[in-house]
Design a protein around this motif. Structure first.
Motif: not given
Ligand SMILES: [Mg+2]
Ligand SMILES: Nc1nc2c(ncn2[C@@H]2O[C@H](COP(=O)(O)OP(=O)(O)OP(=O)(O)O)[C@@H](O)[C@H]2O)c(=O)[nH]1
Lengths: 82, 703
Positions: B39, B67, B47, B27
């Protein structure tokens, strides 16, 4: 003949080589995929404040597992070098 | 459906998936590439859902980046890992199948990180390998030779420090290459297993419509993991493939071959072989690392609890002391605004709507912004240092008493901020029943929306300035403890009765501590502040206005007082209808209106009290809400907000399920209305019962 003990009975701070490993079971497949295999060296870092789970160092990272799983993993302690 | 590698067409930007182990910096890299704000946190499983963004290559071409949640293996163990598997294998209809894969490995921990990447190389799609956290590797005395790895694997290998933006240019250049090579790394499938892989792969192509390369990779996964659902996902395998799989398994069982173990072992053998050429330990590490030394304190049987207690005490003390100044400032300004409107606008319904409805309602809620920011600052610190994973480690034993594991504690901790991210975070829990239990109890953890309610009621409980801060902190801690104890109790109850299951595993990585990234913490706080203000400006404003109308109409005959007006209004009717049910708890119809409106969101209680009680305040000035509450009376002249009622009301908010958004998320995550309905009923029922006991006992004792 090598002396093996349960991973759960390893002394804190001691290192050992994993020897025997259960073939079945979710926990052991996951542990295996995370790099705990027969022949891998592990070090017992500490136990949680209430004695369970254990924290081990394996392949350079820290991993937790419960005593109930560690009881099934047989390891051969490495004699600490003087 | 075609599963062969597609070359990016001219019309559509090429799609790149970011793939790697949990907590390796995917991320962080995604944010650096796209400028978005996913985040970030220093624990595995931050995540849990895919997120799509756009980056621009050095030549300005658009690149679509996905992501993804982290995973240790393509054989998915938990819902978050399944997201990764399904996106990669093109099984998600809402996500384009990635054309190319950017694998991210934590350079400090290459062997384990390469396991997943090794599985991905089998997919036969173009892969770029990013070696992240090179700064940490250098500090710990590891030399990772990217060039050598590149030569061995035959794919671009790019050293990176995602956190400092280093290596991004090289990565983007590699991403925009048209001629990305396929890996030439080959590894030996153990001889007894190789024929089974080919046979299964052929059957997957013929009977399950898989592309040839994916079929081979999937065959390997089916042999690694006994549970076919974890590999195949929701689409069941064809009968023929299942039959082939079973017959091989039977044969191996007869011969005593440990096929799954052999496959994992030979992968790790190949990886270890690779790493001997790539990794060099330059410095001999002396003694325990900083992380280990911190852990010696934090997970110590005595110091550990003191640290935890100290952090909690610091949090609540700062909520009560630090927040006072900005809170008074906001309060003064909203009051001044209301007074100004009263003087400038002609008297009438519209003016009352603005002052009592909009300003009274929203203003009373936004005075709590400083406290909420402080809460998020502390949670941000816990998340970005790596303490979350330790909390799970310490709590595992306690959690095992109720039948869950330490991992369930992370979603519960997140729920102190808000139950919604908490419920999302349960996706990292492997066992479906454990996950469901955690979802059911997570909203019992006191979330930030309850904070304004507690604070208002504590203010009403201790109106005198002489009361020491310690008493207020103690009451607040009691409320948090009560919610947490409730969560544990119900988890225990549900694991005993409704959702019996195996004791779960506690196999979890403990990441090294990192210095908190103040930028991440600040961004997270800002985002939360923005969300809170947005809620104040939308839901709370909306409900305040509606509530104002419901209290202003129908109009009472001329000459009646404000409270008579509210009493016979629509809202008053609803409150009166509820009164028989809540009177045994010491609540009157006006509190009833607050309770009803709180079902939209808990903070609305505060704004509703603002609308209801400030309507009775003087024309000239808007009294602080606390004083308005203290002035409220039963028809027979008894005070309404006695200390006992304040406490009972707080306890009601601890247990009751009053949040539309949570209900909606539980519905989505459990895929049915059954669980959110059950949750609403059991939580609110408990709230009523516990409050009844407290209030009636309190009365009997003479409070
Ligand atoms: Mg992540
Ligand atoms: N020192 C250092 N830290 C990094 C680097 N990249 C990421 N981090 C830190 O690593 C931690 C994990 O980062 P994330 O980006 O959340 O990791 P992730 O792979 O998305 O993790 P999950 O979503 O949990 O799978 C955070 O604390 C980051 O600040 C880096 O290059 N160097």
């Amino acid at each position: 003949m090598v002396e093996t003990i349960k991973l759960s009975t390893l002394a804190i701070g001691a290192s050992a080589v994993v020897r025997e490993y259960p073939k079945q079971g979710n926990a052991f497949l996951r542990l295996r995929e995370m790099g705990v295999l027969p022949g891998t060296t592990v070090t017992l870092i500490r136990t949680a404040p209430m004695g369970d789970p254990l924290e081990i160092k394996v392949r350079g990272y820290n991993l937790t597992l419960r005593k109930t799983e560690a009881e099934h993993v047989l390891v051969e302690p490495i004699a600490p070098r003087a | 459906m075609s599963t062969a590698p597609t070359s990016p067409g001219p019309a559509r930007a090429p799609v790149y998936a970011l793939v790697g182990n949990p907590n390796c910096g995917k991320s962080t890299l995604f944010n650096a590439l796209t400028g978005l704000k996913q985040k970030i946190g220093n624990y595995p499983g931050v995540t849990v859902e895919k997120k799509i963004g756009t980056a621009y290559s050095q030549h300005g071409h658009a690149l679509t980046i996905i992501d993804l949640p982290g995973a240790y293996s393509l054989a998915a163990r938990s819902p978050d890992e399944a997201v990764l598997r399904d996106v990669l294998l093109g099984r998600r209809t809402d996500t384009p199948m990635p054309d190319r894969i950017v694998c991210i490995a934590d350079a400090t921990n290459l062997e384990r990180n390469l396991y997943l990447i090794h599985q991905i190389l089998d997919l036969g799609r173009p892969v770029i390998l990013v070696l992240n956290m090179m700064d940490v590797a250098a500090q710990t005395g590891l030399v990772v030779r990217a060039a050598r790895l590149e030569k061995e694997l035959g794919i671009p290998v790019i050293p990176c420090e995602a956190i400092n933006g280093k290596g991004l240019v090289e990565l983007k250049l590699a991403m925009s290459r048209h001629d990305l090579p396929l890996s030439r790394h080959s590894w030996e499938i153990p001889a007894p297993i190789a024929p089974a892989v080919s046979e299964l792969a052929a059957s997957l192509v013929d009977n399950d419509q898989r592309g040839p390369l994916i079929a081979r990779a999937e065959a390997l996964l089916l042999l690694t993991d006994q549970d076919t659902v974890r590999v195949a996902g929701s689409r069941p395998l064809s009968a023929r493939t299942t039959e082939i799989l079973r017959s091989w398994e039977k044969r191996w069982q007869g011969q005593g071959t440990d096929w799954a173990g052999a496959l994992v072992n030979s992968r790790y053998d190949a990886i270890t072989e690779l790493c001997t050429h790539v990794i060099e330990r330059s410095a001999v590490k002396t003694g325990a690392s900083v992380s280990d030394r911190i852990d010696a304190v934090v997970t110590h049987p005595l110091w550990g609890w003191l640290v935890l207690g100290g952090v909690m005490a610091a949090l609540f003390l700062s909520i009560f002391t630090l927040a006072q100044v900005p809170m008074d400032w906001i309060g003064d300004h909203t009051a001044a605004l209301a007074t100004w409107v009263k003087h400038t606008m002609p008297a009438g319904d519209l003016r009352d709507l603005v002052t009592d409805g909009a300003i009274g309602g929203v203003g009373s809620v936004i005075t709590f912004l400083p406290q909420i920011l402080i809460l998020f600052f502390f949670i941000g610190l816990l998340e970005s240092t790596g303490y979350m994973a330790r909390a799970a480690f310490i709590m595992d034993r306690l959690m095992s008493r109720v039948g869950l594991n330490g991992k369930s504690f992370i979603p519960m901790l997140s729920s102190y901020a808000c139950a919604i991210p908490g419920i999302m975070a349960t996706r990292t829990i492997e066992d479906t029943k454990d996950r469901l239990v955690t979802i059911l109890v997570a909203p019992l953890m006191s979330c930030s929306a309850r904070l304004p309610v507690y604070l208002l009621l504590i203010a009403a409980l201790f109106p005198s300035a002489a009361v020491p801060v310690g008493a207020k902190v103690a009451i607040m801690l009691t409320m948090y403890a009560l919610g947490t104890a409730g969560a544990f109790f119900f988890a225990w109850l549900f694991k005993r009765t409704l959702l019996k299951g195996e004791p779960p595993l506690m196999i979890m990585e403990l990441p090294p501590y990192r210095l908190p990234k103040m930028r991440d913490v600040a961004l997270h706080m800002l985002e939360r502040a923005w969300l809170f203000m947005k809620r104040a400006g939308t839901i709370i404003l909306g409900i305040s206005i509606i509530l104002w109308f419901l209290t202003a109409y129908p109009k009472a005959p001329a000459g009646s007082t404000d409270s008579q007006q509210i009493a016979q209004s629509f809202a008053g009717m609803a409150g009166h209808a509820l009164e028989p049910v809540i009177k045994p708890l010491g609540f009157d119809w006006q509190i009833g209106i607050g309770l009803i409106s709180s079902f939209a969101a808990r903070e609305v209680f505060v704004s509703s009290m603002g609308v209801i009680f400030n309507a009775e305040s003087s024309e000239e000035n808007t009294a602080p809400l606390r004083d308005a509450l203290l002035a409220a009376k039963w028809p027979d002249g008894r005070a309404l907000f006695t200390p006992l009622v304040c406490i009972t009301l707080m306890v009601f908010y601890v247990f009751a399920m009053q949040c539309m958004s949570t209900i909606a998320v539980v519905k989505r995550e459990t895929n049915s209305w059954r669980w959110p309905l059950f949750q609403t009923v059991y939580m609110t029922g408990t709230a009523w019962l516990v409050c009844l006991i407290i209030y009636q006992t309190g009365r009997a004792l003479g409070f």
